[in-house]
Design a protein around this motif. Structure first.
Motif, PDB file in Angstrom:
ATOM      1  N   GLU A   1       0.847  -1.202   0.000  1.00  0.00           N
ATOM      2  CA  GLU A   1       0.000   0.000   0.000  1.00  0.00           C
ATOM      3  C   GLU A   1       0.878   1.246   0.000  1.00  0.00           C
TER       4      GLU A   1
ATOM      5  N   ALA B   1      -0.738   7.685   1.835  1.00  0.00           N
ATOM      6  CA  ALA B   1      -0.141   8.476   2.911  1.00  0.00           C
ATOM      7  C   ALA B   1      -1.266   8.912   3.834  1.00  0.00           C
ATOM      8  N   GLU B   2      -0.980   8.992   5.114  1.00  0.00           N
ATOM      9  CA  GLU B   2      -2.014   9.412   6.062  1.00  0.00           C
ATOM     10  C   GLU B   2      -2.357  10.877   5.832  1.00  0.00           C
TER      11      GLU B   2
ATOM     12  N   LYS C   1       8.237  -1.489  -2.528  1.00  0.00           N
ATOM     13  CA  LYS C   1       7.604  -0.769  -1.423  1.00  0.00           C
ATOM     14  C   LYS C   1       8.678  -0.192  -0.487  1.00  0.00           C
TER      15      LYS C   1
ATOM     16  N   LEU D   1      11.673   8.400  -0.714  1.00  0.00           N
ATOM     17  CA  LEU D   1      10.932   9.591  -0.250  1.00  0.00           C
ATOM     18  C   LEU D   1      11.635  10.180   0.975  1.00  0.00           C
TER      19      LEU D   1
ATOM     20  N   ILE E   1      13.808  13.950   1.860  1.00  0.00           N
ATOM     21  CA  ILE E   1      13.590  14.841   3.011  1.00  0.00           C
ATOM     22  C   ILE E   1      14.901  15.016   3.781  1.00  0.00           C
TER      23      ILE E   1
ATOM     24  N   PHE F   1       8.388  16.329  -1.850  1.00  0.00           N
ATOM     25  CA  PHE F   1       9.219  15.749  -0.780  1.00  0.00           C
ATOM     26  C   PHE F   1      10.580  16.436  -0.639  1.00  0.00           C
ATOM     27  N   LEU F   2      10.583  17.725  -0.906  1.00  0.00           N
ATOM     28  CA  LEU F   2      11.799  18.520  -0.681  1.00  0.00           C
ATOM     29  C   LEU F   2      11.536  19.571   0.400  1.00  0.00           C
ATOM     30  N   ARG F   3      10.457  19.379   1.173  1.00  0.00           N
ATOM     31  CA  ARG F   3      10.129  20.338   2.229  1.00  0.00           C
ATOM     32  C   ARG F   3      10.944  20.010   3.476  1.00  0.00           C
TER      33      ARG F   3
ATOM     34  N   GLY G   1      12.028  16.949  10.797  1.00  0.00           N
ATOM     35  CA  GLY G   1      12.362  15.531  10.624  1.00  0.00           C
ATOM     36  C   GLY G   1      11.109  14.784  10.209  1.00  0.00           C
ATOM     37  N   PHE G   2      11.304  13.698   9.480  1.00  0.00           N
ATOM     38  CA  PHE G   2      10.119  12.918   9.093  1.00  0.00           C
ATOM     39  C   PHE G   2       9.702  12.018  10.245  1.00  0.00           C
ATOM     40  N   GLY G   3       8.388  11.837  10.375  1.00  0.00           N
ATOM     41  CA  GLY G   3       7.870  10.903  11.373  1.00  0.00           C
ATOM     42  C   GLY G   3       6.968   9.906  10.681  1.00  0.00           C
TER      43      GLY G   3
ATOM     44  N   CYS H   1       6.168   4.449   9.427  1.00  0.00           N
ATOM     45  CA  CYS H   1       6.804   3.583   8.424  1.00  0.00           C
ATOM     46  C   CYS H   1       8.193   3.964   7.929  1.00  0.00           C
TER      47      CYS H   1
ATOM     48  N   ASP I   1      10.863   1.091   7.851  1.00  0.00           N
ATOM     49  CA  ASP I   1      11.097   0.447   6.551  1.00  0.00           C
ATOM     50  C   ASP I   1      12.546   0.620   6.103  1.00  0.00           C
TER      51      ASP I   1
ATOM     52  N   GLU J   1       2.579  20.780  10.506  1.00  0.00           N
ATOM     53  CA  GLU J   1       2.203  21.807   9.509  1.00  0.00           C
ATOM     54  C   GLU J   1       0.681  21.962   9.354  1.00  0.00           C
TER      55      GLU J   1
ATOM     56  N   ARG K   1       8.233  24.156  10.532  1.00  0.00           N
ATOM     57  CA  ARG K   1       7.652  23.692   9.264  1.00  0.00           C
ATOM     58  C   ARG K   1       7.580  24.802   8.213  1.00  0.00           C
TER      59      ARG K   1
HETATM   60  C1  UGA Z   1       4.490   7.627   3.716  1.00  0.00           C
HETATM   61  C2  UGA Z   1       4.505   7.569   2.192  1.00  0.00           C
HETATM   62  O1  UGA Z   1       4.324   8.896   1.669  1.00  0.00           O
HETATM   63  C3  UGA Z   1       3.410   6.655   1.676  1.00  0.00           C
HETATM   64  O2  UGA Z   1       3.513   6.520   0.260  1.00  0.00           O
HETATM   65  C4  UGA Z   1       3.576   5.262   2.323  1.00  0.00           C
HETATM   66  O3  UGA Z   1       2.535   4.415   1.912  1.00  0.00           O
HETATM   67  C5  UGA Z   1       3.533   5.413   3.831  1.00  0.00           C
HETATM   68  O4  UGA Z   1       4.586   6.315   4.242  1.00  0.00           O
HETATM   69  C6  UGA Z   1       3.791   4.132   4.543  1.00  0.00           C
HETATM   70  O5  UGA Z   1       4.356   3.210   3.992  1.00  0.00           O
HETATM   71  O6  UGA Z   1       3.419   4.144   5.713  1.00  0.00           O
HETATM   72  P1  UGA Z   1       3.032   8.926   5.512  1.00  0.00           P
HETATM   73  O7  UGA Z   1       4.120   8.516   6.448  1.00  0.00           O
HETATM   74  O8  UGA Z   1       1.638   8.688   5.904  1.00  0.00           O
HETATM   75  O9  UGA Z   1       3.242   8.231   4.104  1.00  0.00           O
HETATM   76  O10 UGA Z   1       3.166  10.496   5.231  1.00  0.00           O
HETATM   77  P2  UGA Z   1       4.147  11.395   4.349  1.00  0.00           P
HETATM   78  O11 UGA Z   1       3.354  12.422   3.684  1.00  0.00           O
HETATM   79  O12 UGA Z   1       5.050  10.590   3.506  1.00  0.00           O
HETATM   80  O13 UGA Z   1       5.009  12.118   5.467  1.00  0.00           O
HETATM   81  C7  UGA Z   1       5.951  11.408   6.249  1.00  0.00           C
HETATM   82  C8  UGA Z   1       6.752  12.383   7.085  1.00  0.00           C
HETATM   83  O14 UGA Z   1       7.608  13.159   6.275  1.00  0.00           O
HETATM   84  C9  UGA Z   1       5.869  13.394   7.855  1.00  0.00           C
HETATM   85  O15 UGA Z   1       6.412  13.592   9.137  1.00  0.00           O
HETATM   86  C10 UGA Z   1       5.984  14.661   7.021  1.00  0.00           C
HETATM   87  O16 UGA Z   1       5.781  15.820   7.762  1.00  0.00           O
HETATM   88  C11 UGA Z   1       7.419  14.544   6.526  1.00  0.00           C
HETATM   89  N1  UGA Z   1       7.698  15.284   5.273  1.00  0.00           N
HETATM   90  C12 UGA Z   1       7.048  14.969   4.126  1.00  0.00           C
HETATM   91  C13 UGA Z   1       8.649  16.279   5.295  1.00  0.00           C
HETATM   92  O17 UGA Z   1       9.266  16.582   6.335  1.00  0.00           O
HETATM   93  N2  UGA Z   1       8.925  16.944   4.114  1.00  0.00           N
HETATM   94  C14 UGA Z   1       8.297  16.648   2.947  1.00  0.00           C
HETATM   95  O18 UGA Z   1       8.601  17.295   1.923  1.00  0.00           O
HETATM   96  C15 UGA Z   1       7.334  15.641   2.962  1.00  0.00           C
END
Ligand code: UGA
Ligand code: NAD
Length: 458
Positions: free
Chosen positions: A160, A163-164, A219, A226, A230, A264-266, A270-272, A275, A279, A405, A431
């Protein structure tokens, strides 16, 4: 005998619930059952307050629930009835034994495979919906066959990509649907069954069929790439803060190269999310298992850079506020790992909050949807308060830190917030969603991410 038009999904979480609701809506002639061992969660799926917040989900569930969409805690009966069984249980990072801290913990998946094999009264298609390590299908197939009552199981990989926060849009109009199968006539037939379901609403050219290992691998790599983008931009944000470049301008200029693309260049705190980290660590473990240390180190750096970025944000707060936040009031706007969700799994906010608390700050947290989860994440910590109103949260604060954000944060009355705060009033925009010049004009000490601060304190 199982009904070929009955689908079961084991695991009624962020993926199982929304994906099955979409299938039920698009295939009204199919019966779709979603089962989970968590009875509380099932009760919530059957109530007016669904267990997860996702824009558009309520309406979708209401449209189908009780007609062709059912939520139950009784997986076993459903295994007897359903011919196609998705498994969408959690696959967290293993916390014990071999591979602890990196490998995926497949115990929930294995339990499901055993239950399916023991209770199926005929052949079944078993679909990997969870994110799994490469070659998991082989292990799953062996467990299924070893426990079967003589029936054949066909294992498909159908990862899958939703994204949430945008799950319903992503499910309705996916970039692609990926289906991996064994290269055998039976495998091909099983794959075709799943293709026919998705083809009800997804254009055929977007339904990609591959071998099962490529599907599992794709996957992991999609998430790793992605996250890598980031982390790359977050690393640049640190350099921008030192050099006078502005990471927003750099991100825009770089992203306009059509070979790179803007998404995905924002940069951020940090990403949370549940997954990305797990992963990538799973991928790292896979590389180590196959004796590819250089490849493992390459991907592991994406996670290390993320941890650095979380730490850097908290450290900048302490440093800017005269090297001490002890006894100071800090308000966090946001706790969810991203906007439009109440999910806080692996949210950078958790790490940042703990670091600020360890510096003896008094923390107040406001989030439109994630307060209940935030309370659980910070259980046992003192000096933290959770507030349902952003203005009340900002009252007497020495600093506001924007960690998620949420669009509403950009729409607040910051003149009022400034008047409520202690002075000098600091604002750290993790953000980059606020109007920094306007805040500076109002009197704030403004710390955008990835560019120099705007300060009245010379
Ligand atoms: C991510 C992937 O985008 C989905 O394709 C995948 O299915 C999913 O993981 C998964 O396998 O669980 P998700 O984690 O729900 O989805 O959300 P994202 O939009 O990817 O954001 C992930 C994190 O990165 C968030 O904390 C977001 O704030 C951060 N982010 C995203 C950034 O800091 N900068 C960006 O440019 C984009
Ligand atoms: P989740 O924790 O929200 O849901 C998993 C559910 O499975 C839980 O409700 C749990 O009670 C249930 N479960 C566990 N063992 C069970 C068993 N033996 N029988 C019945 N139910 C059982 O997890 P999630 O976020 O939905 O993720 C599920 C999988 O999908 C993971 O592998 C994840 O990596 C992957 N994924 C998640 C997302 C996402 O945005 N969350 C996106 C794509 C892929």
């Amino acid at each position: 005998m199982a009904d070929k038009k009955h689908i079961l999904c084991i695991g009624a979480g962020y993926v199982g619930g929304p994906t099955m609701a979409m299938i039920a809506a698009k295939c009204p002639d199919y019966t779709v059952t979603v089962a989970d061992i968590n009875e509380e969660r099932i009760a919530a799926w059957n109530s007016d307050t669904l267990p997860i917040y996702e824009p558009g989900l309520d309406a979708l569930v209401k449209q189908c629930r009780g007609k062709n969409l059912f939520f139950t805690a009784d997986a076993i009966s459903a295994i007897r009835d359903a011919y196609i069984i998705f498994v969408s249980v959690n696959t967290p990072t293993k916390r014990f034994g071999t591979g602890a801290g990196k490998a995926a913990n497949l115990q929930y998946w294995e339990r499901c495979a055993r239950i399916i094999a023991e209770n199926a009264d005929g052949p079944r298609i078993v679909v990997e919906k969870s994110t799994l390590p490469v070659r998991a299908a082989e292990m799953i197939h062996k467990i299924l066959q070893a426990n079967s009552n003589g029936f054949e199981f066909h294992v498909l990989s159908n990862p899958e990509f939703l994204a949430e926060g945008t799950a319903i849009k992503d499910l309705e109009n996916p970039d692609r649907v990926l289906i991996g199968s064994m290269r055998t006539p039976d495998g091909h037939e099983a794959m075709q069954t799943l293709v026919d379901i998705y083809a009800r609403w997804v254009p055929r050219e977007k339904i990609l069929t591959t071998n099962v290992w490529s599907s599992e691998m794709s996957k992991l790599i999609a998430n790793a790439m992605l996250a890598q983008r980031i982390s790359s931009m977050n690393s640049v944000s640190a350099l921008c803060e030192r050099t006078g470049a502005d990471v927003r301008e750099v991100s825009r200029a770089v992203g306009m190269d059509s070979r790179i693309g803007a998404k995905f260049l924002r940069p951020g705190v940090g990403f949370g999310g549940s997954c990305f980290k797990k992963d990538i660590l799973n991928l790292v473990y896979l590389c180590e298992t196959y004796n590819l240390p250089e490849v493992a180190a390459y991907w592991e750096q994406v996670v290390k850079m993320n941890e650095y970025q979380e730490r850097r944000f908290a450290e900048r707060i302490v440093r800017s506020m005269f090297n001490t936040i002890s006894g100071k009031n800090i308000t966090m706007f946001g706790f969810a790992f991203k906007a439009d969700t109440g999910d806080t799994r692996e949210s950078p906010a958790i790490y940042i909050a703990k670091m600020l608390l360890e510096e003896n700050a008094n923390l107040t947290i406001y989030d439109p949807k994630a307060l209940e989860n935030a309370k659980k994440d910070l259980d046992g910590y003192e000096n933290v308060r959770f507030c349902n109103d952003p203005y009340e949260a900002a009252k007497d604060a020495h600093a506001v830190a924007v960690v998620t954000e949420w669009q509403e944060f950009a729409e607040y009355d910051y003149r009022k917030i400034f008047s409520l705060m202690a002075k000098p009033a600091f604002i750290f925009d993790g953000r980059n969603i606020l109007d920094h010049n306007a805040l500076f004009e109002l009197g704030f000490e403004v710390y955008p991410l990835g560019c120099q601060e705007l300060t009245h304190l010379k």
